[in-house]
Enzyme design. Structure first.
Site, PDB file in Angstrom:
ATOM      1  N   LYS A 110       0.885  -1.094  -0.121  1.00  0.00           N
ATOM      2  CA  LYS A 110      -0.043   0.031  -0.013  1.00  0.00           C
ATOM      3  C   LYS A 110       0.766   1.297   0.084  1.00  0.00           C
ATOM      4  CE  LYS A 110      -4.421  -1.558   1.155  1.00  0.00           C
ATOM      5  NZ  LYS A 110      -4.590  -2.814   1.715  1.00  0.00           N
ATOM      6  N   GLU A 132     -10.461   6.702   3.903  1.00  0.00           N
ATOM      7  CA  GLU A 132     -11.359   6.027   4.764  1.00  0.00           C
ATOM      8  C   GLU A 132     -10.182   4.627   4.918  1.00  0.00           C
ATOM      9  OE1 GLU A 132     -11.458   5.956   1.622  1.00  0.00           O
ATOM     10  OE2 GLU A 132     -11.265   3.780   1.234  1.00  0.00           O
ATOM     11  N   SER A 403       1.673  -9.600  -1.034  1.00  0.00           N
ATOM     12  CA  SER A 403       1.320  -8.187  -0.932  1.00  0.00           C
ATOM     13  C   SER A 403       1.602  -7.839   0.492  1.00  0.00           C
ATOM     14  CB  SER A 403      -0.076  -8.125  -1.050  1.00  0.00           C
ATOM     15  OG  SER A 403      -1.070  -8.985  -0.445  1.00  0.00           O
TER      16      SER A 403
HETATM   17  C1  LIG Z   1      -5.483  -3.864   1.438  1.00  0.00           C
HETATM   18  C2  LIG Z   1      -4.563  -5.179   1.126  1.00  0.00           C
HETATM   19  C3  LIG Z   1      -4.966  -5.931  -0.031  1.00  0.00           C
HETATM   20  C4  LIG Z   1      -6.174  -5.723  -0.812  1.00  0.00           C
HETATM   21  O1  LIG Z   1      -6.111  -4.803  -1.830  1.00  0.00           O
HETATM   22  P1  LIG Z   1      -5.793  -4.784  -3.041  1.00  0.00           P
HETATM   23  O2  LIG Z   1      -6.104  -3.430  -3.676  1.00  0.00           O
HETATM   24  O3  LIG Z   1      -6.741  -5.735  -3.817  1.00  0.00           O
HETATM   25  O4  LIG Z   1      -4.464  -4.913  -3.529  1.00  0.00           O
HETATM   26  C5  LIG Z   1      -4.235  -7.176  -0.207  1.00  0.00           C
HETATM   27  N1  LIG Z   1      -3.169  -7.598   0.495  1.00  0.00           N
HETATM   28  C6  LIG Z   1      -2.894  -6.396   1.639  1.00  0.00           C
HETATM   29  C7  LIG Z   1      -1.556  -7.070   2.504  1.00  0.00           C
HETATM   30  C8  LIG Z   1      -3.494  -5.544   1.866  1.00  0.00           C
HETATM   31  O5  LIG Z   1      -3.174  -4.854   2.935  1.00  0.00           O
END
Ligand SMILES: *Cc1c(COP(=O)(O)O)cnc(C)c1O
Length: 437
Positions: A110, A132, A403
């Site tokens: 993010k 938000e 992610s």
């Molecule tokens: C917020 C989040 C997501 C989901 O958001 P996307 O916009 O679909 O990438 C995925 N993995 C993590 C670790 C997150 O914090």
């Protein structure tokens, strides 16, 4: 190419990015079914202005140099690609690799778009970032970017989520952000969006509503995608070092909530038909359990207008956004980005699902076979990768977008599933000690 040129290249209209550039009005694809900017009339000029300023910024050498420098010195990019040898051997099939976005500063992908949005806001002379947050991950990343840019930051969060995600509330406050509770209705993410939107409408001239994924009105789905695309452009180069010149992974996998980490990884490979792309959505308790038990928007949703965009949406019998569930709070959203909606209809990306149970299993499997604790969101992509890797030849290569890291999920996982995995809950292992004054 010089170092600097390489850094700039991904925000140019390279052939890969051009394959998924929306129309100037923000609709994706030839028939313009998804995207757009469905906002109240007073916001129309504001959104147009953000789009124009972003178009300037993305070719502005100073903006790009600032972004490249922060990626390197602040986020810690490039994030490595790691080969899970233990896990791959255990499964006995294709090789599983991870793109380690969990190693970024603040622990997930993010920060990639939050820094971009904050830089743009500063360039536009805005003084405040507003957003938000659900579980608090986007809020923390944005509060971090705001502290760095010395801007004000206001994060709206449902009262229920504030209680559930207390450590993230404290992080945001320590970083100097103001956390505003959304106290109406269900007191969760949807109400936080309403509340932040209302506050933003009060003074849109001086604020940027820094959306947390590839969702919302144009230009946000495109802009957030562009800021995240660094993930795939890095991976493309790194993979050639691993597998040889011109070589790419056979399959890329990423979880899909709003859709930004997946588009971040996929974009650089969209124009390579030899690379299969798989987005993984939450099947929660099971797709057959019905509304409120999953969050498989692309798998079971229908096109509708939600939060300023036209996209696949899960609707209830009244035609309102459905209630959704996933063990990963970053994925429980009844909509999805318009570009994903387009890519589904174009059959360029295949969308699959993983249940909570499969996700918890993948969470422990990666922790114990590689020493990497994944975020429950990321564990969705891994769960599906593990499922298909088994039946693939050993020379095939899967690249999973890791992610985020799982630190935020430890209590949830241990409280609900600890005993299945040999984690005691008796005596001093009963849970965290409450601190007294
Ligand atoms: C917020 C989040 C997501 C989901 O958001 P996307 O916009 O679909 O990438 C995925 N993995 C993590 C670790 C997150 O914090």
């Amino acid at each position: 190419m010089s170092e600097e040129k390489k850094e700039d290249a991904h925000l140019d209209n390279s052939s890969a990015l051009a394959t998924s550039l929306p129309h100037p009005d923000g609709f994706f694809g030839a028939d313009k079914t998804y995207g757009g900017a469905f906002v109240p009339p007073p916001l129309e000029p504001i959104m147009k202005n953000v789009a124009e300023e972003y178009e300037k910024a993305k070719i502005d050498p100073q903006f790009l140099a600032d972004l490249a420098n922060l990626r390197k010195t602040y986020i810690g990019r490039p994030s490595p690609i790691y080969h899970c040898q233990n896990l791959s051997k255990k499964l006995g099939g294709a090789q599983i690799y991870l793109k380690r976005e969990d190693l970024n500063h603040t622990g997930s992908h993010k920060i990639n778009h939050c820094l971009g949005e904050a830089l743009l806001a500063r360039q536009m002379g805005k003084t405040k970032l507003i957003a938000e947050t659900g579980a608090g991950q986007h809020g923390v990343a944005l509060a971090t970017a705001a502290a760095l840019m010395q801007m004000e930051c206001e994060i709206h969060m449902g009262e229920i989520d504030i209680k559930k995600e207390w450590p993230n509330v404290r992080r945001m406050q320590i970083l100097g952000a103001k956390v505003v509770p959304a106290t109406h209705g269900g007191k969760s993410l949807k109400e936080a969006v309403d509340s932040a939107f209302q506050a933003y409408m009060g003074d849109p001239e001086h604020m940027l509503f820094a959306i947390g994924s590839t969702v919302g009105p144009h230009p946000f789905p495109m802009m957030v995608r562009d800021f995240q695309a660094i993930v795939g452009f890095e991976a493309k180069e790194q993979f050639q070092e691993i597998a040889g010149p011109g070589k790419a992974p056979d399959i890329l996998l990423a979880c899909v909530g709003g859709g930004c980490n997946s588009l971040g990884l996929f974009t650089a490979f969209l124009d390579d038909p030899n690379v299969k792309l798989i987005g993984v959505e939450p099947a929660g308790h099971g797709l057959d359990k019905g509304e409120g038990h999953h969050s498989a928007t692309l798998t079971l949703g229908k096109p509708a207008v939600l939060h300023g965009m036209k996209c696949y949406t899960l609707l209830n019998s009244q035609g309102d956004p459905a209630s959704v569930h996933s063990c990963a709070s970053g994925l429980d959203y009844p909509g999805v980005g318009p570009e994903h909606s387009f890519l589904k209809d174009a059959a360029r990306v295949q969308y699959e699902t993983a249940t909570d149970e499969e996700v918890i299993d993948a969470f422990f499997e990666l922790s114990r076979s590689e020493g990497i604790i994944p975020a429950l969101e990321s564990a969705h992509a891994l769960a599906y990768a593990m499922k298909i890797a088994k039946d693939m030849p050993e020379d095939k290569k899967l690249l999973v977008n890791m992610s985020g890291r799982g630190d935020k999920d430890l209590d949830y996982v241990c409280d609900l599933h600890g005993d299945q995995y040999g984690i005691g809950k008796e005596g001093i292992f009963a849970g965290p000690t409450k601190h007294s004054k």
